[in-house]
Design an enzyme around this catalytic site. Structure first.
Site, PDB file in Angstrom:
ATOM      1  N   THR A 170      21.370  46.752 -34.607  1.00 33.81           N
ATOM      2  CA  THR A 170      21.392  46.006 -33.358  1.00 33.81           C
ATOM      3  C   THR A 170      21.562  46.986 -32.212  1.00 33.81           C
ATOM      4  OG1 THR A 170      22.253  44.038 -34.405  1.00 33.81           O
ATOM      5  CG2 THR A 170      22.799  44.335 -32.075  1.00 33.81           C
TER       6      THR A 170
ATOM      7  N   TYR B 188      27.841  37.463 -41.305  1.00 33.85           N
ATOM      8  CA  TYR B 188      26.942  36.506 -40.658  1.00 33.85           C
ATOM      9  C   TYR B 188      26.712  35.293 -41.568  1.00 33.85           C
ATOM     10  CZ  TYR B 188      26.653  40.364 -37.451  1.00 33.85           C
ATOM     11  OH  TYR B 188      26.998  41.368 -36.579  1.00 33.85           O
TER      12      TYR B 188
ATOM     13  N   GLY C 241      21.813  54.927 -41.138  1.00 32.03           N
ATOM     14  CA  GLY C 241      22.078  54.169 -39.923  1.00 32.03           C
ATOM     15  C   GLY C 241      22.239  55.082 -38.728  1.00 32.03           C
TER      16      GLY C 241
END
Ligand SMILES: Cc1cc2nc3c(=O)[nH]c(=O)nc-3n(C[C@H](O)[C@H](O)[C@H](O)COP(=O)(O)O)c2cc1C
Length: 351
Positions: free
Chosen positions: A24, A179, A309
């Protein structure tokens, strides 16, 4: 077999085993439309074996953070298509990660007035950023009615059709990081007394149904993957003794023949236990910072590919740097979620 050798994941042969993690970046424009800057951001990382996009809302209800993109309308699809075309033009592969945030949301970040939904009406502890009000407590979610669950599953199917229309090579179900699918999986956030709560079999049902719907919409399981993070405490997602649940989930998805199962290492050794029970391709990420560590992990057979990442965030030419064992740029956390090009499209590459 090494980090730079090809690997087949589902319908695709990837040119190497270096995968860009879903991240994100909070650079989307109003109405959850990916920005033009994202074209260069992703295209400059196209020599990854596979790019996984930032978490993307399969529906407006699935969005909870500021400036995060969706894939539920024609404007978003058109914007994503420019990104996928640019990645493909450079020979890359890209899957869209579907992130339905469930209760990890605040109304100031949403385009619809409806309260967020979750497995149960339990507010997450802590606060999240909003552009208009600064830090705010998470909204209190509404528990999904049993009769509503098929329509939420159908959103994942529609988002899959939209992703294919946007020329994505495939889609990933985000079932980690607290989530919505994770809110069903964890007994701390799921107090349901129906077919979606209680036993392991019931708590993993939502994720299995979402995957089944995505496979049907994609027309092939080889275009679908799933991310999990057993033991992760992010976003107030407690889960005591998570391993039996995730081993059951891995066994349940085995016959589906997904492109891959993606596991984020959290320090409890789940990736090793999953490797033993899961016959399909396994992607493992979390804390890989050097060529040596990543290569060894693949060469010893612990994973089929490595997910990077923060190192990928800071190094558009990560594959080249790993190949040359060159030093890596250091990621700057102050620009992880900030707007604009700084820390997004301006990390230097090797000349
Ligand atoms: C800025 C940032 C944003 C992230 N956003 C997401 C996301 O949208 N979806 C997701 O599955 N993981 C997300 N993650 C987690 C990464 O995918 C990855 O699992 C994690 O960074 C661990 O890998 P690393 O140690 O190589 O950074 C994010 C990580 C970072 C640093």
């Amino acid at each position: 077999m090494n980090l730079f050798s090809p690997v087949t994941l589902g319908d695709y042969s990837l040119r190497n085993r270096v995968v860009m993690a879903p991240m994100t970046r909070c650079r989307a424009e109003a109405q959850a439309v990916p920005s033009g800057l994202a074209i260069e951001y992703y295209a400059s990382r196209a020599d990854a074996g596979l790019i996984l996009t930032e978490g993307t809302g399969p529906s407006a209800a699935g969005i909870g953070y500021a400036r995060t993109p969706g894939i539920y309308n024609a404007t978003q699809i058109a914007a994503w298509r420019k990104i996928t075309d640019a990645v493909h033009a450079r020979g890359g592969r890209i899957f869209c990660q579907f992130m339905h945030v469930g209760r990890i949301a605040h109304s100031a970040n949403r385009t619809i007035p409806d309260p967020p939904v979750s497995a149960s009406a339990i507010r997450a502890a802590g606060e999240m950023w909003t552009d208009s009000l600064g830090m705010q407590p998470y909204d209190l979610p509404r528990a999904l009615e049993l009769s509503e669950i098929p329509s939420v599953i159908a959103e994942y199917a529609q988002a899959t059709r939209n992703a294919l229309a946007a020329n994505f090579d495939g889609v990933e179900l985000h079932a980690a990081s607290g989530y919505l699918p994770n809110q069903f999986i964890s007994p701390d956030t799921n107090k349901r007394a129906d077919a979606y709560g209680g036993s392991i079999e019931n708590r993993i049902r939502f994720a299995l149904e979402a995957l089944t719907a995505m496979i049907a919409a994609a027309g092939s399981p080889g275009k679908v993957g799933m991310k999990i993070a057993p033991g992760m405490k992010f976003n107030d997602i407690g889960h005591e003794d998570p391993l039996p649940t995730y081993l059951a989930l891995a066994k349940a998805i085995s016959p589906m023949a997904l492109a891959y199962l993606h596991v984020l290492r959290t320090g409890i050794g789940a990736e090793t236990a999953l490797r033993e029970v899961y016959p399909g391709k396994l992607l493992v990420g979390g804390g890989f910072k050097t060529r040596e560590a990543a290569s060894r992990f693949v060469e010893e057979g612990h994973a089929d590919a490595i997910v990077f990442g923060s190192s990928y965030l800071a190094n558009p030419d990560l594959v080249k740097r790993l190949e040359q064992d060159a030093p890596l740029n250091t990621p700057d956390p102050s620009t992880f979620y900030s707007a604009g090009p700084k820390g997004y499209t301006d990390y230097p590459v090797l000349t």
